[in-house]
Design a protein around this motif. Structure first.
Motif, mmCIF file in Angstrom:
data_model
loop_
_atom_site.group_PDB
_atom_site.id
_atom_site.type_symbol
_atom_site.label_atom_id
_atom_site.label_comp_id
_atom_site.label_asym_id
_atom_site.label_seq_id
_atom_site.Cartn_x
_atom_site.Cartn_y
_atom_site.Cartn_z
ATOM 1 N N THR A 186 94.301 42.936 -33.482
ATOM 2 C CA THR A 186 93.217 42.280 -34.235
ATOM 3 C C THR A 186 92.608 41.150 -33.401
ATOM 4 O O THR A 186 92.729 39.967 -33.754
ATOM 5 C CB THR A 186 93.740 41.721 -35.571
ATOM 6 O OG1 THR A 186 94.871 40.865 -35.304
ATOM 7 C CG2 THR A 186 94.156 42.833 -36.518
ATOM 8 N N PRO A 187 91.963 41.485 -32.295
ATOM 9 C CA PRO A 187 91.448 40.437 -31.403
ATOM 10 C C PRO A 187 90.391 39.541 -32.044
ATOM 11 O O PRO A 187 90.350 38.329 -31.756
ATOM 12 C CB PRO A 187 90.862 41.230 -30.232
ATOM 13 C CG PRO A 187 90.592 42.600 -30.795
ATOM 14 C CD PRO A 187 91.669 42.835 -31.800
ATOM 15 N N LEU A 188 89.550 40.102 -32.904
ATOM 16 C CA LEU A 188 88.528 39.278 -33.547
ATOM 17 C C LEU A 188 89.159 38.277 -34.513
ATOM 18 O O LEU A 188 88.805 37.095 -34.531
ATOM 19 C CB LEU A 188 87.518 40.165 -34.291
ATOM 20 C CG LEU A 188 86.694 41.116 -33.434
ATOM 21 C CD1 LEU A 188 85.762 41.948 -34.309
ATOM 22 C CD2 LEU A 188 85.883 40.349 -32.395
ATOM 23 N N LEU A 189 90.117 38.741 -35.305
ATOM 24 C CA LEU A 189 90.801 37.854 -36.239
ATOM 25 C C LEU A 189 91.657 36.826 -35.508
ATOM 26 O O LEU A 189 91.792 35.685 -35.972
ATOM 27 C CB LEU A 189 91.677 38.653 -37.200
ATOM 28 C CG LEU A 189 90.966 39.418 -38.326
ATOM 29 C CD1 LEU A 189 91.983 40.133 -39.198
ATOM 30 C CD2 LEU A 189 90.095 38.496 -39.164
ATOM 31 N N ALA A 190 92.224 37.218 -34.376
ATOM 32 C CA ALA A 190 93.046 36.280 -33.605
ATOM 33 C C ALA A 190 92.206 35.098 -33.139
ATOM 34 O O ALA A 190 92.632 33.936 -33.250
ATOM 35 C CB ALA A 190 93.682 36.995 -32.418
ATOM 36 N N GLY A 191 91.020 35.371 -32.637
ATOM 37 C CA GLY A 191 90.133 34.295 -32.219
ATOM 38 C C GLY A 191 89.654 33.468 -33.395
ATOM 39 O O GLY A 191 89.608 32.231 -33.329
ATOM 40 N N TRP A 192 89.313 34.162 -34.478
ATOM 41 C CA TRP A 192 88.875 33.463 -35.679
ATOM 42 C C TRP A 192 89.969 32.544 -36.218
ATOM 43 O O TRP A 192 89.695 31.394 -36.610
ATOM 44 C CB TRP A 192 88.486 34.488 -36.752
ATOM 45 C CG TRP A 192 88.403 33.914 -38.128
ATOM 46 C CD1 TRP A 192 87.371 33.189 -38.667
ATOM 47 C CD2 TRP A 192 89.419 33.973 -39.143
ATOM 48 N NE1 TRP A 192 87.680 32.805 -39.951
ATOM 49 C CE2 TRP A 192 88.927 33.272 -40.270
ATOM 50 C CE3 TRP A 192 90.676 34.564 -39.203
ATOM 51 C CZ2 TRP A 192 89.668 33.145 -41.441
ATOM 52 C CZ3 TRP A 192 91.418 34.436 -40.372
ATOM 53 C CH2 TRP A 192 90.910 33.724 -41.473
ATOM 54 N N ALA A 193 91.211 33.025 -36.261
ATOM 55 C CA ALA A 193 92.318 32.239 -36.807
ATOM 56 C C ALA A 193 92.508 30.946 -36.023
ATOM 57 O O ALA A 193 92.750 29.883 -36.617
ATOM 58 C CB ALA A 193 93.605 33.066 -36.802
ATOM 59 N N LYS A 194 92.396 31.001 -34.714
ATOM 60 C CA LYS A 194 92.540 29.793 -33.883
ATOM 61 C C LYS A 194 91.435 28.792 -34.202
ATOM 62 O O LYS A 194 91.685 27.584 -34.298
ATOM 63 C CB LYS A 194 92.510 30.176 -32.408
ATOM 64 C CG LYS A 194 93.724 30.954 -31.939
ATOM 65 C CD LYS A 194 93.599 31.348 -30.472
ATOM 66 C CE LYS A 194 94.788 32.172 -30.009
ATOM 67 N NZ LYS A 194 94.653 32.608 -28.592
ATOM 68 N N ARG A 195 90.218 29.288 -34.355
ATOM 69 C CA ARG A 195 89.104 28.392 -34.669
ATOM 70 C C ARG A 195 89.259 27.808 -36.071
ATOM 71 O O ARG A 195 88.959 26.630 -36.309
ATOM 72 C CB ARG A 195 87.774 29.147 -34.552
ATOM 73 C CG ARG A 195 87.418 29.560 -33.135
ATOM 74 C CD ARG A 195 86.022 30.151 -33.048
ATOM 75 N NE ARG A 195 85.898 31.425 -33.756
ATOM 76 C CZ ARG A 195 86.130 32.610 -33.206
ATOM 77 N NH1 ARG A 195 86.525 32.687 -31.927
ATOM 78 N NH2 ARG A 195 85.981 33.727 -33.900
ATOM 79 N N PHE A 196 89.740 28.623 -36.998
ATOM 80 C CA PHE A 196 89.866 28.182 -38.383
ATOM 81 C C PHE A 196 90.875 27.043 -38.513
ATOM 82 O O PHE A 196 90.579 25.997 -39.108
ATOM 83 C CB PHE A 196 90.275 29.356 -39.273
ATOM 84 C CG PHE A 196 90.378 29.007 -40.725
ATOM 85 C CD1 PHE A 196 89.262 28.983 -41.541
ATOM 86 C CD2 PHE A 196 91.615 28.708 -41.294
ATOM 87 C CE1 PHE A 196 89.356 28.653 -42.881
ATOM 88 C CE2 PHE A 196 91.722 28.378 -42.637
ATOM 89 C CZ PHE A 196 90.586 28.351 -43.427
ATOM 90 N N VAL A 197 92.072 27.220 -37.969
ATOM 91 C CA VAL A 197 93.114 26.199 -38.142
ATOM 92 C C VAL A 197 92.791 24.925 -37.373
ATOM 93 O O VAL A 197 93.324 23.857 -37.687
ATOM 94 C CB VAL A 197 94.501 26.738 -37.730
ATOM 95 C CG1 VAL A 197 94.907 27.907 -38.601
ATOM 96 C CG2 VAL A 197 94.533 27.137 -36.257
ATOM 97 N N ALA A 198 91.915 25.026 -36.370
ATOM 98 C CA ALA A 198 91.526 23.841 -35.589
ATOM 99 C C ALA A 198 90.373 23.078 -36.230
ATOM 100 O O ALA A 198 90.056 21.966 -35.804
ATOM 101 C CB ALA A 198 91.146 24.256 -34.168
#
Length: 226
Positions: A186-198
């Protein structure tokens, strides 16, 4: 922070409570947080939500609002300053509400309790989480329109609906030594998750997975017999 007569009844471990806290933070609203104790329901909670007797409950000018996504929408409608949480386009709002309902009715129930699960049940929950994440990966590609979040350039309704579970997703990964949201599947969600928690509205209320795991151990895991 904007001074308001707002109270929120909740618990730091609850992803549903986190939805309300993130929405309040996005609007830069000051609020009074009432922490519920594990295994107990306060008089304020029972009085404020006599139907479901569950958190979260938002109290605005002494008027209670229940259910996490209802609260998020209420916050967006009442406080128009700051970024909009729901899309302005009716179709886009409908799509985000559809996926938010999928998260609450299908995806999360499929893997709820993953931190305590063992054996075949744990495998079922891992598979349930992964199946849903595959669908959400595809949805992100369509809804985000190549922008950082489901909501576009900033966190929106669907980001909050899904992102509130990221701490517990990480708990599942730690307990079972498995990747649920990763660069491979899930590369798109992986990038999104990092941005979200930050994001500033999220990072102060998103629990660390290790703290959530310790919460499980203290409150729900039976000690091994001696």
């Amino acid at each position: 922070m904007v001074k308001t007569e707002v109270k929120l009844i909740g618990a730091w471990t609850s992803p549903y409570v986190m939805r309300a806290r993130i929405a309040l933070n996005l609007k830069e609203l000051d609020y009074e947080f009432h922490e519920e104790k594990v295994g107990a329901k306060s008089e304020l909670l029972l009085k404020s939500n006599p139907v479901h007797k569950k958190i979260p409950v938002l109290i605005h000018h002494e008027k209670p609002i229940s259910e996490s996504l209802v609260i998020v929408q209420y916050i967006d409608e009442v406080w128009t300053q700051g970024p909009g949480i729901l899309p302005s386009d009716a179709y886009d709002r409908a799509i985000e509400r559809f996926w938010a309902a999928y998260v609450d009715e299908k995806w999360f129930p499929a893997w709820r309790g993953i931190g305590l699960a063992k054996g075949e049940i744990a495998e079922q929950k891992i598979n349930g989480a992964k199946e849903g994440l595959a669908l959400l990966e595809e949805a992100f590609g369509k809804i985000s329109k190549r922008k950082p979040f489901f909501g576009g350039d900033n966190i929106g309704f669907l980001d909050i609906a899904i992102g509130c579970f990221l701490g517990w997703v990480k708990v599942g990964e730690l307990v079972h030594n498995v990747g649920l949201i990763d660069e491979t599947d899930t590369p798109l969600l992986a990038g999104w998750a990092k941005r979200f928690v930050a994001h500033p509205a999220v990072k102060e209320v998103m629990p660390e997975a290790e703290d959530l795991l310790e919460f499980l151990r203290v409150n729900f895991m039976k000690p091994a017999p001696k």
